[in-house]
Design an enzyme around this catalytic site. Sequence first.
Site, PDB file in Angstrom:
ATOM      1  N   LEU A 113       0.867  -1.186   0.000  1.00 13.32           N
ATOM      2  CA  LEU A 113       0.000   0.000   0.000  1.00 13.32           C
ATOM      3  C   LEU A 113       0.898   1.229   0.000  1.00 13.32           C
ATOM      4  O   LEU A 113       1.607   1.487   0.966  1.00 13.32           O
ATOM      5  CB  LEU A 113      -0.913  -0.031   1.231  1.00 13.32           C
ATOM      6  CG  LEU A 113      -1.761  -1.318   1.349  1.00 13.32           C
ATOM      7  CD1 LEU A 113      -2.484  -1.368   2.690  1.00 13.32           C
ATOM      8  CD2 LEU A 113      -2.746  -1.445   0.198  1.00 13.32           C
ATOM      9  N   ASN A 114       0.892   1.965  -1.116  1.00 16.37           N
ATOM     10  CA  ASN A 114       1.863   3.037  -1.345  1.00 16.37           C
ATOM     11  C   ASN A 114       1.160   4.364  -1.668  1.00 16.37           C
ATOM     12  O   ASN A 114       1.626   5.134  -2.493  1.00 16.37           O
ATOM     13  CB  ASN A 114       2.786   2.618  -2.516  1.00 16.37           C
ATOM     14  CG  ASN A 114       3.906   3.602  -2.763  1.00 16.37           C
ATOM     15  OD1 ASN A 114       4.563   4.054  -1.832  1.00 16.37           O
ATOM     16  ND2 ASN A 114       4.119   3.959  -4.023  1.00 16.37           N
ATOM     17  N   GLY A 116       0.401   6.818   0.590  1.00 12.09           N
ATOM     18  CA  GLY A 116       0.580   7.889   1.571  1.00 12.09           C
ATOM     19  C   GLY A 116       1.753   8.815   1.271  1.00 12.09           C
ATOM     20  O   GLY A 116       2.763   8.409   0.703  1.00 12.09           O
ATOM     21  N   LYS A 127       5.722   8.772   0.888  1.00 13.84           N
ATOM     22  CA  LYS A 127       6.414   8.365   2.109  1.00 13.84           C
ATOM     23  C   LYS A 127       7.427   7.249   1.832  1.00 13.84           C
ATOM     24  O   LYS A 127       8.473   7.161   2.469  1.00 13.84           O
ATOM     25  CB  LYS A 127       5.379   7.883   3.126  1.00 13.84           C
ATOM     26  CG  LYS A 127       5.978   7.571   4.470  1.00 13.84           C
ATOM     27  CD  LYS A 127       4.932   7.246   5.488  1.00 13.84           C
ATOM     28  CE  LYS A 127       5.583   6.952   6.825  1.00 13.84           C
ATOM     29  NZ  LYS A 127       4.603   6.547   7.819  1.00 13.84           N
ATOM     30  N   GLN A 190      -5.257   3.658  -6.696  1.00 14.22           N
ATOM     31  CA  GLN A 190      -6.536   3.594  -6.008  1.00 14.22           C
ATOM     32  C   GLN A 190      -7.401   4.749  -6.514  1.00 14.22           C
ATOM     33  O   GLN A 190      -6.928   5.643  -7.219  1.00 14.22           O
ATOM     34  CB  GLN A 190      -6.352   3.613  -4.487  1.00 14.22           C
ATOM     35  CG  GLN A 190      -5.762   4.855  -3.887  1.00 14.22           C
ATOM     36  CD  GLN A 190      -5.480   4.691  -2.391  1.00 14.22           C
ATOM     37  OE1 GLN A 190      -4.348   4.725  -1.980  1.00 14.22           O
ATOM     38  NE2 GLN A 190      -6.504   4.533  -1.582  1.00 14.22           N
ATOM     39  N   GLY A 222      -8.937   5.520   1.339  1.00 16.22           N
ATOM     40  CA  GLY A 222      -8.533   4.463   2.269  1.00 16.22           C
ATOM     41  C   GLY A 222      -8.157   3.192   1.527  1.00 16.22           C
ATOM     42  O   GLY A 222      -8.490   3.000   0.358  1.00 16.22           O
ATOM     43  N   ASN A 251       1.265  -2.529   4.542  1.00 13.00           N
ATOM     44  CA  ASN A 251       1.646  -1.119   4.418  1.00 13.00           C
ATOM     45  C   ASN A 251       3.131  -1.046   4.078  1.00 13.00           C
ATOM     46  O   ASN A 251       3.942  -1.727   4.713  1.00 13.00           O
ATOM     47  CB  ASN A 251       1.408  -0.381   5.743  1.00 13.00           C
ATOM     48  CG  ASN A 251      -0.055  -0.391   6.155  1.00 13.00           C
ATOM     49  OD1 ASN A 251      -0.912  -0.818   5.392  1.00 13.00           O
ATOM     50  ND2 ASN A 251      -0.343   0.073   7.352  1.00 13.00           N
ATOM     51  N   ILE A 252       3.496  -0.172   3.159  1.00 18.79           N
ATOM     52  CA  ILE A 252       4.898  -0.094   2.753  1.00 18.79           C
ATOM     53  C   ILE A 252       5.780   0.444   3.882  1.00 18.79           C
ATOM     54  O   ILE A 252       6.984   0.199   3.907  1.00 18.79           O
ATOM     55  CB  ILE A 252       5.084   0.718   1.448  1.00 18.79           C
ATOM     56  CG1 ILE A 252       6.429   0.363   0.801  1.00 18.79           C
ATOM     57  CG2 ILE A 252       4.914   2.223   1.691  1.00 18.79           C
ATOM     58  CD1 ILE A 252       6.520   0.622  -0.683  1.00 18.79           C
ATOM     59  N   LYS A 396       5.998   5.514  11.559  1.00 17.33           N
ATOM     60  CA  LYS A 396       5.012   6.590  11.398  1.00 17.33           C
ATOM     61  C   LYS A 396       5.596   7.940  11.802  1.00 17.33           C
ATOM     62  O   LYS A 396       5.098   8.976  11.404  1.00 17.33           O
ATOM     63  CB  LYS A 396       3.765   6.313  12.267  1.00 17.33           C
ATOM     64  CG  LYS A 396       3.084   4.984  12.000  1.00 17.33           C
ATOM     65  CD  LYS A 396       2.375   4.969  10.664  1.00 17.33           C
ATOM     66  CE  LYS A 396       1.641   3.661  10.417  1.00 17.33           C
ATOM     67  NZ  LYS A 396       1.233   3.517   9.013  1.00 17.33           N
TER      68      LYS A 396
END
Length: 508
Positions: A113-114, A116, A127, A190, A222, A251-252, A396
Site C-alpha cells: 500500500l503506497n 501515503g 512516504k 486507487q 482508504g 503497508n509499505i 510513522k
Amino acid sequence: MSRYVQDLSKAMSQDGASQFQEVIRQELELSVKKELEKILVTAPSHEFEHTKKDLDGFRKLFHRFLQEKGPSVDWGKIQRPPEDSIQPYDKIKARGLPDNISSVLNKLVVVKLNGGLGTSMGCKGPKSLIGVRNENTFLDLTVQQIEHLNKTYNTDVPLVLMNSFNTDEDTKKILQKYSHCRVKIYTFNQSRYPRINKESLLPVAKDVSYSGENTEAWYPPGHGDIYSSFYNSGLLDIFIGEGKEYIFVSNIDNLGATVDLYILNHLMNPPNGKPCEFVMEVTNKTRADVKGGTLTQYEGKLRLVEIAQVPKAHVDEFKSVSKFKIFNTNNLWISLAAVKRLQEKNAIDMEIIVNPKTLDGGLNVIQLETAVGAAIKSFENSLGINVPRSRFLPVKTTSDLLLVMSNLYSLNAGSLTMSEKREFPTVPLVKLGSSFTKVQDYLRRFESIPDMLELDHLTVSGDVTFGKNVSLKGTVIIIANHGDRIDIPPGAVLENKIVSGNLRILDH
C-alpha cells in the site's frame, strides 16, 4: 451538523416519519448525482472512463453512507473469537516448509500500500521514498527483499504498488532505477474521490482537476479501495491467468512485513483441506496499541472492529488489554480467486469510516473511507494468525525512525531483524519531542545515531542535540525547557539519567 443531517435525524426520531426521511435522502442523492455529472463533463476524453469509474464508486459509497444509522456494530453481539479461529504463529511454523518452496512462492504476489505522503514527517512526496536505513528507502528495502527471494529460490514473485494520485507520478519516476533488479514491478492507482462539504454534503470540487484551488477537493478513499481498484486495473485477471493464487498485502511503511514462508505454506497446503481465503496477521497489544483494530466474533463470523465503530460508552472496554488482547497489523494474505468472485457479486462488505477534515481555507469537509481488513467477514474460512511483534515495525514518526536506524536492528537483504546483541526482545519506548518531528530537523540533531542496545525508554523534549557515539541505557529523559539548549557531548554514556537545564558545547 448540516441542515440535511439535522432533518434526517429529526425524522429518525419521529415514529412513522420514515417517508419524510426517505424523501430528504433521495433529494440529497439527486443533488449529489447532478454535481458529479457536472464534474464528469469536465474530464478530458482520455480520462473520461477512469473518472466515471471513480465517481460511480463514490456514488455507491455515498448511498451506503446515507443508509447507515448509528454505530455500525451492536456491542452486545461482540464476542471473543473461538480458540481455533486465531492460531498461534508457532503452530503454523511447526508444520515446517515443503520441499518445493519455489512452486509455492510462484503462486504469490506481493502488494504494498503506497498511497501515503510523507507530510506527517515533514517530507514532500511519497512516504515510501524517505530514507530509513543506510540511505535505503522503504521502497528500496521492499525491492531488495523480493529480489532476494527470487534469487534464492529461482522464483518470479512480482511486486505490485497500490499508488494514489498523490504518489503515482513520483513513484513511477523512481521505478526506472530498479529495471535491472530481478523483480517485476507493477503499479495501479486507487480511486480518487471528492471530499464533501460537512454542511451541504455536496462535493467541494467543481471540475476534475486537482491543481490550484481544487488541490484539496479530492482524496484517496482508504486502503479498502484495493479490491475494486485492483480488479478494475486488469491486474487481478492477469495474475490469475499466470497461475497466481494469493496476494500478501501490507503497508509499505511496516518494515516487519516480509514474505513469511510458513504462513504461505499453511495457505497453499491447508491442514484440514479447506482452503482459507483470508488471513489477518494479528499481534499482542501493548499499552501503545490500545487504539488498534481488533478481531472479534460477530454473528458467527470473524470481524475487524475499529475504535471508530465502538459506541462511546464502551471505548475504555475496547482499549483494555485484558479483554481484547490482539490487534490487526494490516499484514493480510488474500485469495485472488475469492477477490474476483466477491468483486463480481458486489459482495465485499466494509464499514464506512467517516473522516472529518478542515481544509487550509477553514472549510470543514468529510471524506468517506474503507479499510482493507474490514472485508474479512466477506471471505470464507478466514483465519487470524497471532504473529511475533517483529512482524509489526511501522515507521510513522521520527521516533520510530530512530529505532530502525539504530544498532537495535541489523539489515540483511532488505529485512530488518532485532540484533542478537540485545538481551531482551522488546523494543524500547522512544518519544522525541516536536523539535524532532520533521526528518531534516531530526537528522540535524543527531551527529550519529546513538547506541541503543541496552535502552528501555527514551524521552527527549525541547532543543536537544546529540554528539557522535553517544550511548543510551536503561531509562533516559532529556528535557530542555523553553529558551534552554542541551548538547549531549560526543562519547557520552547516559544510563538511567534525567538531564535538564542548559548544557552548551561550543567549538573552541
